[in-house]
Enzyme design. Structure first.
Site, mmCIF file in Angstrom:
data_model
loop_
_atom_site.group_PDB
_atom_site.id
_atom_site.type_symbol
_atom_site.label_atom_id
_atom_site.label_comp_id
_atom_site.label_asym_id
_atom_site.label_seq_id
_atom_site.Cartn_x
_atom_site.Cartn_y
_atom_site.Cartn_z
ATOM 1 N N TYR A 23 0.802 -1.226 0.000
ATOM 2 C CA TYR A 23 0.000 0.000 0.000
ATOM 3 C C TYR A 23 0.837 1.279 0.000
ATOM 4 C CZ TYR A 23 -4.300 -2.618 0.728
ATOM 5 O OH TYR A 23 -5.371 -3.459 0.562
ATOM 6 N N ASP A 66 -12.488 -9.309 4.108
ATOM 7 C CA ASP A 66 -13.700 -9.368 3.273
ATOM 8 C C ASP A 66 -14.273 -10.788 3.326
ATOM 9 O OD1 ASP A 66 -13.514 -6.690 2.454
ATOM 10 O OD2 ASP A 66 -14.112 -7.182 0.404
ATOM 11 N N ASP A 100 -6.464 -7.186 4.232
ATOM 12 C CA ASP A 100 -7.601 -6.610 3.503
ATOM 13 C C ASP A 100 -8.459 -7.716 2.907
ATOM 14 O OD1 ASP A 100 -9.189 -4.651 2.290
ATOM 15 O OD2 ASP A 100 -8.017 -4.719 0.452
ATOM 16 N N ASP A 112 -3.183 -19.035 1.803
ATOM 17 C CA ASP A 112 -4.140 -19.762 0.964
ATOM 18 C C ASP A 112 -4.815 -20.876 1.759
ATOM 19 O OD1 ASP A 112 -1.584 -20.844 1.065
ATOM 20 O OD2 ASP A 112 -1.523 -21.477 -1.029
ATOM 21 N N LYS A 172 2.797 -15.768 2.948
ATOM 22 C CA LYS A 172 2.990 -16.648 1.792
ATOM 23 C C LYS A 172 4.497 -16.820 1.635
ATOM 24 C CE LYS A 172 1.355 -18.845 -1.797
ATOM 25 N NZ LYS A 172 0.813 -20.197 -1.637
HETATM 26 P P1 ATP Z 1 -13.514 -0.562 -0.967
HETATM 27 O O1 ATP Z 1 -12.518 -1.073 -1.945
HETATM 28 O O2 ATP Z 1 -13.609 0.923 -0.906
HETATM 29 O O3 ATP Z 1 -13.423 -1.203 0.371
HETATM 30 P P2 ATP Z 1 -15.322 -2.349 -2.232
HETATM 31 O O4 ATP Z 1 -15.109 -2.230 -3.688
HETATM 32 O O5 ATP Z 1 -14.701 -3.494 -1.485
HETATM 33 O O6 ATP Z 1 -14.933 -0.978 -1.530
HETATM 34 P P3 ATP Z 1 -17.866 -1.850 -1.057
HETATM 35 O O7 ATP Z 1 -18.109 -0.443 -1.407
HETATM 36 O O8 ATP Z 1 -17.470 -2.127 0.329
HETATM 37 O O9 ATP Z 1 -16.847 -2.445 -2.080
HETATM 38 O O10 ATP Z 1 -19.159 -2.698 -1.364
HETATM 39 C C1 ATP Z 1 -19.248 -3.792 -2.268
HETATM 40 C C2 ATP Z 1 -20.700 -4.236 -2.279
HETATM 41 O O11 ATP Z 1 -21.034 -4.821 -1.011
HETATM 42 C C3 ATP Z 1 -21.682 -3.089 -2.446
HETATM 43 O O12 ATP Z 1 -21.908 -2.744 -3.776
HETATM 44 C C4 ATP Z 1 -22.914 -3.625 -1.756
HETATM 45 O O13 ATP Z 1 -23.635 -4.492 -2.603
HETATM 46 C C5 ATP Z 1 -22.328 -4.443 -0.605
HETATM 47 N N1 ATP Z 1 -22.264 -3.633 0.620
HETATM 48 C C6 ATP Z 1 -21.168 -3.032 1.143
HETATM 49 N N2 ATP Z 1 -21.477 -2.379 2.256
HETATM 50 C C7 ATP Z 1 -22.785 -2.551 2.468
HETATM 51 C C8 ATP Z 1 -23.716 -2.100 3.456
HETATM 52 N N3 ATP Z 1 -23.338 -1.334 4.496
HETATM 53 N N4 ATP Z 1 -25.000 -2.472 3.347
HETATM 54 C C9 ATP Z 1 -25.407 -3.254 2.334
HETATM 55 N N5 ATP Z 1 -24.590 -3.710 1.369
HETATM 56 C C10 ATP Z 1 -23.300 -3.364 1.428
#
Ligand code: ATP
Length: 362
Positions: A141, A259, A255, A231, A198
Site C-alpha cells: 500500500y 472481506d 484486507d 491460501d 505466503k
Molecule cells: P472498498 O474497496 O472501498 O473497500 P469495495 O469495492 O470493497 O470498496 P464496497 O463499497 O465495500 O466495495 O461494497 C461492495 C458491495 O457490497 C456493495 O456494492 C454492496 O452491494 C455491498 N455492501 C457493502 N457495504 C454494504 C452495506 N453497508 N450495506 C449493504 N450492502 C453493502
C-alpha cells in the site's frame, strides 16, 4: 472560583462521513451514539468527493496535525466516488490518516451475532469470534513502484512490497498484547496468535515476518504461536472458523481476509474496524467501502458503522455505552429489525432509529 480552569472530561470525536453510503450510515451512527448519552463532543467534517469537486480540497494542509491535537478519536464513513476516478481524495484522506498519523494496527473483529447471518451450516455465534490484526502502514500500500516502457508491447509494471523490521515487529507485538488483554465474547481468554503469510513464495518478506514472529512470540510463553500459509487459511476459514483466535498479517492479506471473514458475519454491512496507534488519536471506520451501486437509496446496512462506534467508545473507555450499542444491535438482528441484506425489511434510517430507540429504553 476554582484554583484551576475547568477541564472538560468529554471525549472529542471528529466525524467524517465521506462518500456514498458513508453519508447514510454515519448519521445513523451519530444518532445511536447520542442515544447512549455518552459524554462526547462530536465535530463533523465535510472532507469528501463532493468537497474535492467543489474546491479541490481533499484534506486541509494542517488536517492531520489538527486531528491528532484536537481529537481523541475519528469516526469515518467511507470514501470512493465514480466522479473522482483517480480516487485521489480517498488516498489523501483515508490512506493519509493511516500513514501520516501512523495508525499501524488495523483491528478487525470478526463476530457472528446470530446463526441466521452465517452462510455456513451448523455454525453458532460462539464459533465465529476471532480478530484480524492487519498491518496498516506498509506492504503493497505504500505506492512504491512504477512503469517501464509504458504503453508499449514491452511494458513492465513493478509494485513493491515494503516490510520494515520495525513495522513487522510492532504489529506482531500488538497482536500478542491484544491477545493478552482481550477476552472472547463468552468471557473466556484469548490464547492463540496465528501469523499468516505466503513465505513459501514471497521468501524475503515472509522470511522477515517468520523470524520476527518467532522472536516476539518467545516474550509471550503463555500464548500459543501458530502459523499458516494464507491460501490454506482461506480454506480453513470457511471450513471451520472455530480454528481462529487472533490472526496477524500484512496489509494486503489482511484486507482480503477480512472481506472473506465479513462473509461469515453476514456480509460487508456487518464488519467493524479500528485503525489504532496506542496512545495516539485513532480512527474507526466500517470495513465496507462507499458502495456506489446502493448509495443514496436508503438501503445500506448501518450496523457495520454502528458496531464500529461501539468499538471506538470501548477504545475511549466508555465501556457501558459501548455495551448498550452492542446489546441493541444484537437485539435488532435477533428480531430481524434490519435492512434487506440481513433479511429484514427496514430502510437505513429506520434501522438506525430502531437501535437508537432500543438504547434509550435500556
Ligand atoms: P472498498 O474497496 O472501498 O473497500 P469495495 O469495492 O470493497 O470498496 P464496497 O463499497 O465495500 O466495495 O461494497 C461492495 C458491495 O457490497 C456493495 O456494492 C454492496 O452491494 C455491498 N455492501 C457493502 N457495504 C454494504 C452495506 N453497508 N450495506 C449493504 N450492502 C453493502
Amino acid at each position: 472560583m476554582l484554583p484551576f480552569p475547568a477541564v472538560s472530561q468529554k471525549k472529542r470525536i471528529a466525524i467524517v462521513p465521506g462518500d456514498g453510503i458513508g453519508r447514510e450510515v454515519i448519521p445513523e451512527t451519530v444518532k445511536v451514539i447520542a442515544a447512549t448519552k455518552a459524554s462526547v463532543d462530536l465535530t463533523p467534517f465535510d472532507w469528501s468527493a463532493e468537497r474535492y469537486l467543489a474546491d479541490g480540497v481533499t484534506i486541509p494542509p494542517d488536517g492531520f496535525a489538527m486531528l491528532a491535537r484536537d481529537f481523541d478519536a475519528i469516526l469515518v464513513g467511507a470514501f470512493g466516488d465514480p466522479r473522482v476516478p483517480t480516487n485521489i481524495h480517498a488516498k489523501e484522506i483515508l490512506l493519509g490518516m493511516r500513514f501520516k498519523m501512523d495508525l499501524y494496527a488495523n483491528v478487525r473483529p470478526v463476530r457472528l451475532l446470530d446463526s441466521s447471518l452465517c452462510p455456513l451450516k451448523g455454525i453458532e455465534p460462539r464459533d465465529v469470534d476471532f480478530v484480524v490484526i492487519r498491518e496498516n502502514t506498509e506492504g503493497m500500500y505504500v505506492d512504491a513502484g512504477g512503469f517501464f516502457k509504458q504503453h508499449t508491447p514491452d511494458e513492465i509494471a513493478v509494485q513493491e512490497d515494503i516490510n520494515s523490521r520495525k513495522g513487522v515487529e510492532r504489529i506482531i507485538r500488538y497482536a500478542f498484547d491484544y491477545c493478552e488483554r482481550h477476552t472472547k465474547q463468552d468471557g473466556s481468554p484469548r490464547q492463540r496468535v496465528l501469523m499468516t503469510d505466503k513465505a513459501n513464495v514471497m521468501t524475503y518478506a515472509g522470511g522477515l515476518w517468520q523470524r520476527v514472529f518467532k522472536e516476539v512470540s518467545r516474550e509471550y510463553p503463555q500464548i500459543a504461536a501458530e502459523h499458516m500459509y494464507v491460501d490454506a487459511l482461506c480454506m480453513q476459514m470457511v471450513r471451520d472458523p472455530r480454528a481462529f483466535d487472533v490472526i496477524v498479517t500484512n496489509n494486503m492479506f489482511g484486507d482480503i481476509l477480512t472481506d472473506l471473514a465479513a462473509g461469515l458475519q453476514g456480509g460487508l454491512g456487518m464488519a467493524a474496524s479500528g485503525n489504532i496507534h496506542p496512545g495516539k488519536t485513532s480512527m474507526f471506520e466500517p470495513v465496507h467501502g462507499s458502495a456506489p451501486p446502493i448509495a443514496g437509496k436508503n438501503i445500506a446496512n448501518p450496523f457495520g458503522a454502528i458496531l464500529t462506534a461501539a468499538m471506538m467508545l470501548n477504545h475511549l473507555g466508555l465501556n457501558s455505552e459501548a455495551e448498550k450499542i452492542e446489546a441493541a444491535a444484537l437485539e435488532a438482528v435477533r428480531q430481524k429489525k434490519t435492512t434487506q441484506d440481513l433479511g429484514g425489511s427496514l430502510r437505513t434510517k429506520e434501522a438506525g432509529d430502531w437501535v437508537a430507540e432500543r438504547i434509550s429504553k435500556l
